[in-house]
Structure formats: structure tokens, C-alpha cells
Design a protein around this motif. Sequence first.
Motif: not given
Length: 289
Positions: A102-124
Amino acid sequence: MAVFVKAADLGSFTAAAAALDLSPQMVGRHVGFLEERLGVELIRRTTRRQSLTSIGQAFYERCRTILAETDAAESLAQDLGTTHRRHLRVGAPVSFGACCLAPIVSSYLEAQPAVSIDLVLSDRFVDIVDEGYDVVVRLGDLEDSSFLSRTLAPHRLVACASPGYLAKRGAPATPHDLADHDCLGFIYSTGLPFADWIFTRDDETQTVRVRSRFQSNDSRVLRTAALAGGGIFLQAESVLRDDLASGALVPVLEDFDAPVRAMHLLFSANRRQTPTLRSFVDLVVEVFG
């Protein structure tokens, strides 16, 4: 239609040809094709000038509307395509995703303002194609060679507990001593009130069946319980890095190796790798490779 409209707008085949990077003869052929198809004269041509016929004027107005709608449809498709290419659906195990990714996703989005990400968490075990993922973090050995992958650092487990718990109950000297301790258990799909914890030392494997009074299907819950002195916890070293560094959790059984699982980034070979996907994958590999 586009050539006809341009010729009508500019008033001559020569001007339309220059604007469209065609020859005047080719412009004439396009207009002639329309007239032949429709069976009517659209542009009245003389040696000195050209003008729209009454039918040509009516046809011209409708053609302009049709071409404007075509341009709008193409623009919409291109905009949607660009938006889609800049949106990523990322899957990851719950603990690793919440604490590490999650922290890496946040850093990436800060550097790429035109990008959006859905981070879906599941252990299955998620289906990358059917569930529409662009990339997932997968634990364990890879069995399906139809996917592309990038290798990450191994998922290394560590047994640990809070200083308060160890002050009260003491630290286990061997894996078998865990039978006399409160252990915090992860609920797998079996739902059984016990799990096998495996340790090795000097090529000797010791398997301990641990019974847990406190279980959860979310490792974040078990981490909170461990920090509160609830028992011994087995979790990924990368997830607990800050807790171990601060002393909030203390490793136990350090003479033994807890399980290590391979970890990869996995994505479909049949889905085109966009620059957005490549840049995100490269960042994750740089941080966790």
C-alpha cells in the motif's frame, strides 16, 4: 463524405486536395463516387467555379452532422482507452498488501497523477483473467506457465511475541515448547482449530501442531493481538519489519528457520503490457526484488 464536405467548405477541389494531402484528381474521384452511388449531382462544376446543387446542399448538411458524430465517437473511444490503460487492478495477500504494498502504491500514484489503482487484498487464490486483474502478488511456487512473472524476494516467516508476553511466559527454546504457549493462529479454509508450524535446523525438520485459543482470518488482527501480549505469532518478516526494529515484537526460536515461500508478480501473457503496467511492475520489483 469527408472529402466532399472539405471541397464544399473550401469551394474548390484544388483547395480541398491541399488540405487533405491528396491530388485534385483524387478529390474529384471521391466526389464522383458519391454522385454515382446516389445517382444525383452534388456539386455543379464549371471551368470557372463550383457550387452545391440543392440536393448537394441538403446532403452536405447531413454529412457534416454525421462526420461530427463520428469524430466525437472516435474521441470518446480514445479517451476511454487512455483512461483504461492508465487504470490498474492489483491483487495481493492481505498482510503484504496492507503493510508493504500500500505505501508503494501511494508513492507511485503521487508520481503518476494520471493513473488510478484498485488494490484488492485477499488471501485466497484469485483468477487473474476472470477477475480482471492486471497484476497480482502470488505466494508459493508457480505452476501455471501461461502467465508472465517477475521474481520478488522470498516471503520469509518469523515467530515472535511481545516483550510483555515473554516476560510472563518465557521464550520457547525449541519448536516443541510451543505446545505450552498461547499461539495466535491464522484461519485457513479448513477452519480447524490447529495448524502445523514447521521449523528446520541443520537439515532437520520439526513440525509442531499448534492449537490456538485466538484465531483470525486476518493477519492484521493477529498482529494487534501479538502487540497486546496475546501470544506467539508467525508472520512474514517483511510485514513485521518495523515492529521487530522497534522492539515491539521480539523474535523467538532464532536458532531455527521458519518456512520461506517464493513470491512473484504475475500477469497475463495475453494482455498487452501498457507503459503504466510496466512502470508499476518495475517499481515493485525494485523495492521488493
